[in-house]
Design an enzyme around this catalytic site. Structure first.
Site, mmCIF file in Angstrom:
data_model
loop_
_atom_site.group_PDB
_atom_site.id
_atom_site.type_symbol
_atom_site.label_atom_id
_atom_site.label_comp_id
_atom_site.label_asym_id
_atom_site.label_seq_id
_atom_site.Cartn_x
_atom_site.Cartn_y
_atom_site.Cartn_z
ATOM 1 C CD GLU A 252 48.536 7.698 71.389
ATOM 2 O OE1 GLU A 252 49.309 7.840 70.418
ATOM 3 O OE2 GLU A 252 48.030 6.606 71.683
ATOM 4 C CB CYS A 286 51.502 13.618 66.476
ATOM 5 S SG CYS A 286 49.922 12.854 66.069
HETATM 6 P P1 NAD Z 1 53.028 19.894 75.556
HETATM 7 O O1 NAD Z 1 53.658 18.646 76.043
HETATM 8 O O2 NAD Z 1 53.761 21.157 75.707
HETATM 9 O O3 NAD Z 1 51.615 20.132 76.271
HETATM 10 C C1 NAD Z 1 50.579 19.173 76.232
HETATM 11 C C2 NAD Z 1 49.636 19.415 77.386
HETATM 12 O O4 NAD Z 1 50.291 19.108 78.614
HETATM 13 C C3 NAD Z 1 49.142 20.852 77.524
HETATM 14 O O5 NAD Z 1 47.766 20.829 77.842
HETATM 15 C C4 NAD Z 1 49.954 21.378 78.691
HETATM 16 O O6 NAD Z 1 49.346 22.432 79.398
HETATM 17 C C5 NAD Z 1 50.059 20.148 79.555
HETATM 18 N N1 NAD Z 1 51.158 20.137 80.524
HETATM 19 C C6 NAD Z 1 52.308 20.856 80.501
HETATM 20 N N2 NAD Z 1 53.066 20.527 81.576
HETATM 21 C C7 NAD Z 1 52.386 19.586 82.266
HETATM 22 C C8 NAD Z 1 52.659 18.847 83.444
HETATM 23 N N3 NAD Z 1 53.791 18.996 84.114
HETATM 24 N N4 NAD Z 1 51.748 17.948 83.858
HETATM 25 C C9 NAD Z 1 50.598 17.739 83.175
HETATM 26 N N5 NAD Z 1 50.280 18.426 82.050
HETATM 27 C C10 NAD Z 1 51.179 19.327 81.603
HETATM 28 O O7 NAD Z 1 52.647 19.598 74.032
HETATM 29 P P2 NAD Z 1 52.071 20.629 72.960
HETATM 30 O O8 NAD Z 1 53.162 21.550 72.569
HETATM 31 O O9 NAD Z 1 50.784 21.178 73.434
HETATM 32 O O10 NAD Z 1 51.722 19.652 71.734
HETATM 33 C C11 NAD Z 1 52.602 19.329 70.706
HETATM 34 C C12 NAD Z 1 53.180 17.952 70.911
HETATM 35 O O11 NAD Z 1 52.120 16.994 70.972
HETATM 36 C C13 NAD Z 1 54.064 17.490 69.766
HETATM 37 O O12 NAD Z 1 55.213 16.867 70.287
HETATM 38 C C14 NAD Z 1 53.195 16.482 69.029
HETATM 39 O O13 NAD Z 1 53.914 15.521 68.297
HETATM 40 C C15 NAD Z 1 52.446 15.883 70.162
HETATM 41 N N6 NAD Z 1 51.217 15.231 69.691
HETATM 42 C C16 NAD Z 1 51.159 13.871 69.685
HETATM 43 C C17 NAD Z 1 50.030 13.223 69.191
HETATM 44 C C18 NAD Z 1 49.953 11.718 69.144
HETATM 45 O O14 NAD Z 1 48.871 11.200 68.912
HETATM 46 N N7 NAD Z 1 51.046 10.997 69.348
HETATM 47 C C19 NAD Z 1 48.959 13.976 68.727
HETATM 48 C C20 NAD Z 1 49.040 15.369 68.753
HETATM 49 C C21 NAD Z 1 50.179 15.978 69.251
#
Ligand code: NAD
Length: 517
Positions: A252, A286
Site C-alpha cells: 500500500e 495516503c
Molecule cells: P517509508 O517508505 O519511508 O517507510 C515505511 C516503513 O518502511 C517504515 O517502517 C520504515 O522503517 C520501513 N523501511 C524503510 N526501509 C526499509 C527497507 N529497506 N525494508 C523494509 N522496511 C523498510 O514511508 P513513510 O515515510 O513512513 O510513510 C509515508 C508514505 O506511506 C507515503 O508515501 C504515503 O502515501 C504512504 N502510505 C500509504 C498508505 C496506503 O494505504 N496506500 C497508507 C499510509 C501511508
C-alpha cells in the site's frame, strides 16, 4: 490535554537495555523527546520470529470463535482506553485530537469488530462445482490456510490505522504477526501490544520489532508474507528483497489523489470537502486530496470559497485537546523539506500562493495550510506526492482535460469527482485510473471495510479490506476428494489406440458442439 508527555514518559521498551543506538522518539509539535526504543538487529528479529512460529499453532487451534473473542475484548479495550491511545498518537505524530479519534480510534474499533465477525465467512471452505466430467463424483473445495508468520511494516502517518490495523485480519486468519512500526511513531504499536496481552492474546502471537529500515528488511527475510504500507520507493525495495525468498507481498504505497470539480457541482460542498480532505491530518494521508481540477465556469467561485475557508484554519500544538486546532504538525521532519521544495518549485515556475506558503517559525514542525493557483504539470506540486497541508488548484476547460490530467500520474491510489448530474459524474469516475473513486465525497470509502482499498500503478499491489483483505494472509489450497472410483480410470496406463481415439471423440462431442461465429 495536559499530561500527554507524562503518560508516554521517556522509556525504553521490549525489555532491552538502553543503548547508544536507541531510536529517540520526539513530539513533532513541541520538538521534545518523549521516548527511546531499541533499534532491533537482524538476529533479534530472527529470535522474535522463532518465538512467533512456536506460538502460532496454538493460536490457529483456537479457531475463529476463540480468536474473535480476544478481538472483541480488544475492541472494548480501545474504546475504554481511548484517551490514553489518542494521547499516545497525538504525542508521537503531532496530529490533532480529532484526526486521531476519527481516522484511528474509530478505524481500530471498527476493524476489531468487522474482522471478528467476518473472518470466518471470508475464509470458509468454498465448495467448487467442476465443469469437466473427468472429475465427476469427486468432492472439490478450496480452503484458506494461515501462512504462519506475517510481517507488517508500517508508516508514520497513521500509527494505529496503517500499522496496527493491518495486523487485525492477519491475526484473525490464524497467523502470528510481527509488526515493524515506523521509527518515527513506534509508541502506539507498543501500547497495542500491551493491550492485546491484557485482552488475553497468547504470548508471542503478536510482537513489535522496533527499528529503522534495516529492521524492516530483516523482517522481510523472516516472514511468510509481508504487508507493507509506506512510500513507493521503499515498497520497491521490499518487493525486491522479498523476491529473494519468493515471499508474497502486499504493498500500500504513495498517492497523488486528484479531485475533479465539474461545472454543475455544489461548489460550497466541494470547497468544504477539498479543504478538509487536503488538510486533515496536515495532508499526511495516503488518500489526501493532493490536486484539484476545476471546470472553468465554477473556477473563480471555487477558489474564492476555499481561500476564505482556508484562512480560518487554526494551526498549532494539538495538546489543547478537542476543538483547539484544525491542523497539527508535520510528523516526519524530513517531510517538511519535500513540502517546502514543492511549494518553492511551484512558485519558481509561476504558481501564485493565495493562502499560507511557509514553514511556521517556533517550536515544532508546522507548515502553514497553503492554497496555490496558476499551477500546471511542470510543477512537482502537481505530479509528485507532497504529503503536506498544501492544495494546488488548476483551471481546466472541460471534463476531458480534467480526466487527462488526473490520469497523467505514475500514481493511482484514489480520486474524487464533484457534480450534481450523477450519471455524468459516474462516467468521469469510471475513466479515472485509481483504485477507488468517490463521487461528491473523498476518503470516506476507506471506512467501508467491505470495499477493497488498494492502489493502481505505482500506488500498490493487492488491497486491504473485503475478502481480499484477509485472504492475502492465507495460502489458498485446492482439495479434491475421491471416494468412489473404479480400479483404473480410462486415461491411465497403458495407452491403447482404441481408447485414445474414443477419448478424442468424447472431447470432440463435449467441446466441439454449440453455436459460434
Ligand atoms: P517509508 O517508505 O519511508 O517507510 C515505511 C516503513 O518502511 C517504515 O517502517 C520504515 O522503517 C520501513 N523501511 C524503510 N526501509 C526499509 C527497507 N529497506 N525494508 C523494509 N522496511 C523498510 O514511508 P513513510 O515515510 O513512513 O510513510 C509515508 C508514505 O506511506 C507515503 O508515501 C504515503 O502515501 C504512504 N502510505 C500509504 C498508505 C496506503 O494505504 N496506500 C497508507 C499510509 C501511508
Amino acid at each position: 490535554m495536559a499530561g500527554v508527555e507524562d503518560r508516554v514518559a521517556p522509556q525504553t521498551t521490549n525489555g532491552a537495555p538502553a543503548s547508544a543506538d536507541d531510536i529517540v522518539v520526539t513530539n513533532p509539535a513541541t520538538g521534545r523527546e518523549i521516548a527511546r526504543v531499541p533499534d532491533l538487529t537482524a538476529e533479534q528479529v530472527a529470535e522474535l520470529a522463532r518465538k512467533a512460529r512456536a506460538a502460532q499453532p496454538g493460536w490457529q487451534a483456537l479457531g475463529f470463535d476463540g480468536r474473535a473473542r480476544i478481538m472483541l475484548r480488544a475492541q472494548k479495550w480501545v474504546l475504554d482506553n481511548r484517551e490514553r491511545v489518542i494521547q499516545t498518537i497525538v504525542s508521537e505524530t503531532g496530529k490533532t485530537y480529532e484526526d486521531a479519534q476519527l481516522a484511528e480510534i474509530s478505524y481500530a474499533a471498527a476493524g476489531f469488530g468487522f474482522w471478528a465477525k467476518n473472518a470466518e465467512e471470508y475464509l470458509a471452505d468454498e465448495k467448487i462445482k467442476a465443469s469437466t466430467p473427468l472429475v465427476a463424483g469427486r468432492k472439490l473445495y478450496r480452503r484458506f490456510a494461515p501462512l504462519g508468520l506475517v510481517g507488517v511494516i508500517g508508516p508514520w502517518n497513521y500509527p494505529l490505522t496503517n500499522s496496527f490495523g493491518d495486523c487485525i485480519p492477519a491475526l484473525m486468519a490464524g497467523n502470528a504477526v510481527i509488526l515493524k512500526p515506523s521509527e518515527e511513531t513506534p509508541l502506539t504499536s507498543m501500547l497495542m501490544a500491551e493491550a492485546m496481552r491484557e485482552c488475553g492474546l497468547p504470548a508471542d502471537v503478536f510482537q513489535i520489532a522496533t527499528g529503522r529500515g534495516a529492521t524492516g528488511s530483516a523482517l522481510v527475510d523472516e516472514a511468510d508474507m509481508i504487508m507493507f504500507t509506506g512510500s513507493t520507493a521503499t515498497g520497491k525495495k521490499v518487493m525486491a528483497k522479498a523476491a529473494e525468498t519468493l515471499t508474497p507481498v502486499s504493498l500500500e504505497l504513495g498517492g497523488k489523489d486528484p479531485m475533479i470539480i465539474l461545472s454543475d457541482a455544489d461548489v460550497e460542498r466541494a470547497a468544504n470537502a477539498a479543504l478538509y480532505y487536503s488538510m486533515q491530518n496536515s495532508g499526511q494521508t495516503c488518500i489526501s486530496t493532493e490536486r484539484v481540477y476545476v471546470e472553468a465556469p465554477v473556477y473563480d467561485e471555487f477558489v474564492a470559497k476555499i481561500t476564505e475557508k482556508a484562512r480560518t484554519l487554526r494551526q498549532g500544538d494539538p495538546s489543547g485537546g478537542p476543538g483547539s486546532v484544525e491542523v497539527g504538525a508535520i510528523t516526519f521532519p524530513k517531510q517538511m523539506e519535500i513540502i517546502e521544495d514543492h511549494v518553492k518549485d511551484a512558485v519558481d515556475k509561476g504558481a501564485k500562493i493565495v493562502v499560507g506558503g511557509h514553514r511556521r517559525a517556533g517550536d515544532g514542525t508546522f507548515f502553514e495550510p497553503t492554497i496555490m493557483v496558476d499551477v500546471d504539470h511542470s510543477m512537482k506540486a502537481m505530479t509528485e506526492e507532497t504529503f503536506g497541508p498544501t492544495l494546488p488548484i488548476m483551471k481546466v476547460s472541460d471534463a476531458e482535460e480534467a480526466i487527462r490530467l488526473a490520469n497523467d500520474s505514475p500514481y493511482g491510489l484514489a480520486a474524487s469527482v464533484f457534480g450534481k448530474d450523477m450519471k455524468r459524474a459516474e462516467q468521469v469516475a469510471r475513466r479515472l485510473e485509481a483504485g477507488a473513486v468517490v463521487v461528491n465525497d473523498a476518503m470516506l470509502n476507506y471506512s467501508v471495510m467491505e470495499l477493497p482499498m488498494g492502489g493502481w500503478k505505482a500506488s500498490g499491489l493487492g488491497s486491504r479490506h473485503g475478502a481480499g483483505g484477509i485472504r492475502k494472509y492465507t495460502a489458498e489450497q485446492a482439495i479434491m476428494l475421491t471416494r468412489f472410483a473404479p480400479k483404473k480410470d480410462l486415461h491411465m496406463f497403458p495407452y491403447k489406440a482404441g481408447r485414445t481415439k474414443l477419448l478424442g471423440k468424447f472431447f470432440g462431442l463435449l467441446y466441439g458442439r454449440g453455436k459460434r461465429d
